[in-house]
Design an enzyme around this catalytic site. Structure first.
Site, PDB file in Angstrom:
ATOM      1  N   VAL A   1       0.934  -1.175  -0.005  1.00 26.40           N
ATOM      2  CA  VAL A   1      -0.007  -0.046   0.011  1.00 26.40           C
ATOM      3  C   VAL A   1       0.780   1.370  -0.211  1.00 26.40           C
ATOM      4  O   VAL A   1       0.573   2.341  -0.807  1.00 26.40           O
ATOM      5  CB  VAL A   1      -0.979  -0.051   1.309  1.00 26.40           C
TER       6      VAL A   1
ATOM      7  N   THR B   1       1.503   0.577   7.983  1.00 21.37           N
ATOM      8  CA  THR B   1       2.051  -0.803   8.529  1.00 21.37           C
ATOM      9  C   THR B   1       0.742  -1.269   9.259  1.00 21.37           C
ATOM     10  O   THR B   1      -0.203  -1.001   9.529  1.00 21.37           O
ATOM     11  CB  THR B   1       3.229  -0.831   9.400  1.00 21.37           C
TER      12      THR B   1
ATOM     13  N   LYS C   1      -4.681  -0.581  12.092  1.00 28.83           N
ATOM     14  CA  LYS C   1      -5.926  -0.651  12.958  1.00 28.83           C
ATOM     15  C   LYS C   1      -5.539  -0.832  14.274  1.00 28.83           C
ATOM     16  O   LYS C   1      -6.618  -0.890  15.065  1.00 28.83           O
ATOM     17  CB  LYS C   1      -6.746  -1.841  12.291  1.00 28.83           C
TER      18      LYS C   1
ATOM     19  N   ALA D   1     -11.149   0.551   3.585  1.00 32.15           N
ATOM     20  CA  ALA D   1     -10.150   1.181   2.299  1.00 32.15           C
ATOM     21  C   ALA D   1     -10.566   2.506   2.299  1.00 32.15           C
ATOM     22  O   ALA D   1     -10.533   3.350   3.217  1.00 32.15           O
ATOM     23  CB  ALA D   1     -10.137   0.193   1.256  1.00 32.15           C
TER      24      ALA D   1
ATOM     25  N   LEU E   1     -13.459   3.921   1.363  1.00 34.13           N
ATOM     26  CA  LEU E   1     -14.731   4.374   1.483  1.00 34.13           C
ATOM     27  C   LEU E   1     -15.198   5.342   2.541  1.00 34.13           C
ATOM     28  O   LEU E   1     -14.429   5.311   3.653  1.00 34.13           O
ATOM     29  CB  LEU E   1     -15.669   3.165   1.733  1.00 34.13           C
TER      30      LEU E   1
ATOM     31  N   GLY F   1      -3.621  -9.575  -3.780  1.00 30.78           N
ATOM     32  CA  GLY F   1      -3.357  -8.405  -2.858  1.00 30.78           C
ATOM     33  C   GLY F   1      -4.473  -7.908  -2.113  1.00 30.78           C
ATOM     34  O   GLY F   1      -4.620  -6.893  -1.664  1.00 30.78           O
TER      35      GLY F   1
ATOM     36  N   GLU G   1      -4.519  -9.948   4.030  1.00 32.42           N
ATOM     37  CA  GLU G   1      -3.306  -9.545   4.722  1.00 32.42           C
ATOM     38  C   GLU G   1      -2.204 -10.635   4.458  1.00 32.42           C
ATOM     39  O   GLU G   1      -2.478 -11.884   3.698  1.00 32.42           O
ATOM     40  CB  GLU G   1      -3.543  -9.854   6.326  1.00 32.42           C
TER      41      GLU G   1
ATOM     42  N   LYS H   1     -12.778  -3.798  13.054  1.00 34.96           N
ATOM     43  CA  LYS H   1     -13.399  -2.807  12.266  1.00 34.96           C
ATOM     44  C   LYS H   1     -14.761  -2.418  12.812  1.00 34.96           C
ATOM     45  O   LYS H   1     -15.189  -1.293  12.939  1.00 34.96           O
ATOM     46  CB  LYS H   1     -13.530  -3.418  10.637  1.00 34.96           C
TER      47      LYS H   1
END
Length: 815
Positions: free
Chosen positions: A477, A556, A580, A612, A614, A665, A668, A683
């Protein structure tokens, strides 16, 4: 009459002397000229060093004087003087240094250097340079007179910083003019004499003062200060790259800027010409065609409210406080009288309206003397406990805004304090005169560079804001983010006025740094060759650089990286986190980070933690900030799981579909984080917290669909076990298909409870037609009761996630 003063850099070499003489020759076309000359650059410091060295008995002063003598002889030779003037110059230099050697020999013998002797010692710098200039200038303009300012400027006998007798000086200058009415004088700056003819000096900036005194005595048309910069600047160009010259400025503004650290002028310089209304022009010897700065009585009103920003370092605040001061007259008078007895200059004063405390700023070198004399003055009150012993705060500086136009212009102070506050610059004291020409703030000396750049950006670069990024994790990313930044930098500058610079990139092994901004086309190769650096060292790098508008970007999944957020937020470094871990950690830690973000005006943004790119968290924040209450949420929050269950139909093994998701991709590095449901649980926990719920990870019910054996061992063992349990996954699919439903891994929140698990979703439900790697969140609130507010779109992929991080960076930059 025109008075032109040339500073040390303007006469530092033969080439520079020639440039200065050309400028003076051009000025002669307009009328008579007095040329005031400083010592060759660095000479005064070298003479002081020779004297101090001799005072210790160290014979090294002889070498210092020999080097200085050779430098002056070399300058004379390089001026290419005719033979006779060259011989004269050599004789003058030789005789002067014979006297200097004798003088230093005496200092060494006595091991004592008085102020009177030091004045005599340093006077030779200006005496020699002015006579060299006169010999050179005479070859162009024979009607040239060298005048010794010891015969023109009369002072008292306070050696080192003598006070001028203005009336006597005026008479001496007029007498000299009557005797030598030629149109070209060349004189040494800095030096004068007392009533007994003993050499004195005029202190720091003395050559400027010499020029101003002569201009006032001669009622000159203009005073020109020729130096190595093109006028006064909006800020110190050594600290602010975008600083620009000030074309026209008032005497009062110039005085304020000079007092608060602008090195182009010395404040007393302005007084004689200001009183006479003589224009003062600051020009650049090495760029004579540049306009420079014109200092006038009444310049045209500028468009800008603030004319310039300046600073003074090496400041100490002295705080005198105590209940015994309240309502008792005379404390301030005694404080200032005590400091005056020790000849301690007060730079800044501020006092609380309660009269409980008074605070003054002094130069740091005066701290010990000031503390001793004030404690002595108030010894009785201190012993009785009516006031506290004086306590100094050191390592401080003053940053000042200056401008005539600030008067009665509301909002300047607010803008000043807001800009500094948003960048974590703490203000220790504030002073503003009734004239409103100056607003001074006392800050940490370590914050001066950042503060001046922040203020210059706020008041002089309204269309441009510099943003400095420190990026941790240039992996899948992170590399996409750097590509996007490289592509969009011109657009951001042109359309948003954001100069986004990546100043550091770090991975687990190396750290690449360039404070001026990294080349985003060559970073992979350069990072591989960069020095090794630990996470702790990288954290200290971000803090130590202390750059304005700093943003730490964590791309990361490293728990240790999330552990440094608090330290950075406390230094007003904004955080943009793809990671996160922090937002789903213990609630107390999550709440602390949110609190630090508010307390230190530093953004903490983590939109990509859920969905992501959104705008899920942003939408949720908008709902709650506008007073809505979230009652229920249903969501598919794993692009990985949605991709897997949208592509698994029993025609090929479940393990093969998961491998495809990993290869593309969407997972994780360890796919179990996605398939176990723990990532989705994090989440929904983050969303519940952002909705106002106090909740821990242990409160989330995780209904896993994986057989327990799949969670043992490494990643390859995981794939082996999935293959072995294919019948289990096929049965899940077949049961849903038989009921006409689809499998979706759903996160649910309602009434303070949350759970995640695999569900069979019927046709017509908002989750049923979710395709590919898309995510969706349904918000049921007080406003959206029957029909939910739906946020839906791509929820996985490096490019998409990077764009979400990019968007957070822009949000942080524009706050």
């Amino acid at each position: 009459m025109q008075v032109l003063k040339f500073g040390g850099t303007s006469v530092a070499s033969a080439a520079n002397i020639d440039k200065s003489c050309v400028i003076a020759m051009k000025a002669l076309e307009k009328g008579p000229v007095v040329m005031v000359v400083s010592a060759l650059g660095g000479t005064t410091d070298a003479l002081i060093k020779a004297g101090r060295t001799a005072e210790t008995g160290d014979l090294a002063y002889q070498e210092i004087l020999q080097q200085l003598e050779q430098r002056h002889l070399t300058a004379a030779e390089e001026l290419q003087l005719p033979p006779a003037p060259l011989d004269t110059a050599a004789a003058l230099i030789t005789d002067a240094f014979l006297e200097l050697h004798r003088l230093c020999d005496g200092i060494a013998s006595l091991q004592e250097l008085s102020s009177r002797t030091l004045d005599r010692l340093v006077s030779y710098g200006e005496l020699l340079s002015s006579q060299l200039v006169e010999l050179h200038f005479h070859s162009f303009w024979p009607d040239t007179v060298w005048a010794d300012t010891r015969q023109l400027i009369r002072t008292n006998s306070r050696f080192g910083n003598a006070e001028v007798d203005i009336a006597a000086t005026g008479r001496l200058v007029k007498d000299f003019q009557a005797r030598y009415p030629g149109d070209s004088w060349i004189v040494p700056g800095f030096i004068a004499a007392d009533a007994h003819g003993t050499t004195t000096t005029l202190g720091r900036g003395g050559s400027d003062y010499t020029a101003a005194l002569l201009a006032a005595a001669l009622d000159a048309e203009v005073l020109e200060i020729w130096t190595d910069v093109s006028g006064m600047m909006t800020a110190d160009p050594r600290l602010v790259r975008s600083a620009r010259p000030i074309a026209r400025i008032s005497y009062q503004e110039a005085m304020e800027l000079s007092h608060f650290g602008a090195k182009v002028l010395y404040p007393p310089t302005i007084q004689p010409v200001m009183q006479r209304g003589i224009p003062l022009w600051i020009k650049n010897t090495f760029a004579p065609d540049d306009y420079g700065t014109l200092v006038e009585v009444s310049p045209p009103r500028p468009a800008a409210v603030v004319q310039g920003i300046s600073s003074i370092g090496n400041l100490t605040l002295l705080n005198l406080e105590g209940s015994g001061m309240v309502g008792v007259p005379g404390f301030s008078q005694r404080l200032f009288a005590a400091l005056a007895r020790e000849r301690i200059n007060v730079v800044l004063i501020t006092q609380s309206s309660s009269e409980h405390s008074i605070c003054v700023g002094v130069n740091s070198q005066d701290t010990a003397a000031a503390q001793a004399v004030v404690d002595e003055e108030f010894a009785t009150e201190i012993a009785a406990g009516r006031i506290e012993p004086l306590w100094p705060e050191t390592d401080l500086a003053i940053v000042a805004l200056v401008g005539d136009n600030m008067k009665n212009h509301p909002g300047i102070s607010g803008k000043l304090f807001g800009a500094l506050g948003q960048n974590g610059v703490n203000i220790r004291a504030i002073a503003q005169g009734a004239s409103e020409k100056n607003i001074s703030t006392v800050i940490r000396a370590a914050d001066v560079r950042k503060a001046i750049n922040v203020l210059h950006e706020a008041f002089f670069e309204a269309t441009k804001k510099q943003v400095n990024l420190f990026i941790l994790g240039p992996g899948n990313v992170g590399s996409k983010l750097l590509e996007q930044l490289a592509r969009q930098q011109p657009h951001l500058l042109e359309k948003l006025g954001l100069q986004v610079r990546v100043v550091a990139i770090a991975n687990s092994r190396h750290c690449l740094v360039d404070e001026n901004g990294l080349d985003l086309t060559a970073w992979p190769e350069e990072l591989a060759q960069a020095p090794a650096q630990t996470l702790e060292e990288f954290t200290q790098l971000v803090i130590a650089r202390n750059l304005r508008n700093s943003i730490f970007v964590d791309v990361t999944a490293n728990p240790a990286a999330a552990g440094i957020y608090a330290d950075l937020l406390a230094k007003s470094v904004a955080i943009v986190a793809c990671n996160k871990v922090a937002a789903s950690s213990d609630y107390a830690h999550y709440a602390r980070l949110k609190s630090l973000s508010k307390e230190f005006n530093a953004s903490y943004l983590f939109e990509t933690n859920v969905g992501a790119a959104l705008p899920i968290i942003g939408t949720l924040n908008d709902l709650t900030r506008s007073g809505d209450v979230v009652r229920r949420m249903e969501a598919v929050l794993s692009g990985t799981l949605n991709f897997v269950f949208n592509n698994y139909d029993g025609s090929r093994p479940f393990a093969e579909v998961v491998r495809q998701a990993q290869a593309e991709g969407y997972t994780e590095p360890d796919p179990r984080l996605d398939l176990s449901g723990s990532d989705v649980a994090r989440k929904i926990l983050i969303l519940a917290r952002e909705a106002g719920q106090v909740m821990e990870m242990a409160d989330i019910k995780i209904e896993t669909f994986l057989p327990p054996a799949c969670l043992d061992g490494d990643v390859e063992a995981f794939y082996t076990q999935m293959a072995a349990h294919e019948a289990h996954f096929r049965a899940l699919y077949d049961a849903a298909a038989a009921a006409g439903k689809r499998l979706k891994f759903v996160a649910r929140y309602a009434d303070g409870r949350a759970a995640v698990g695999l569900q069979q979703v019927a046709p017509g439900h908002d989750l049923y037609d979710l395709r590919g790697k898309d995510n969706v969140v349904l918000f049921y609130t007080n406003r959206y009761v029957d029909q939910p507010l739906v946020v839906k779109g791509a929820g996985a992929g490096a490019e998409v996630t990077a764009s979400g991080v990019f968007a957070d960076i822009i949000r942080a930059a524009r706050l």
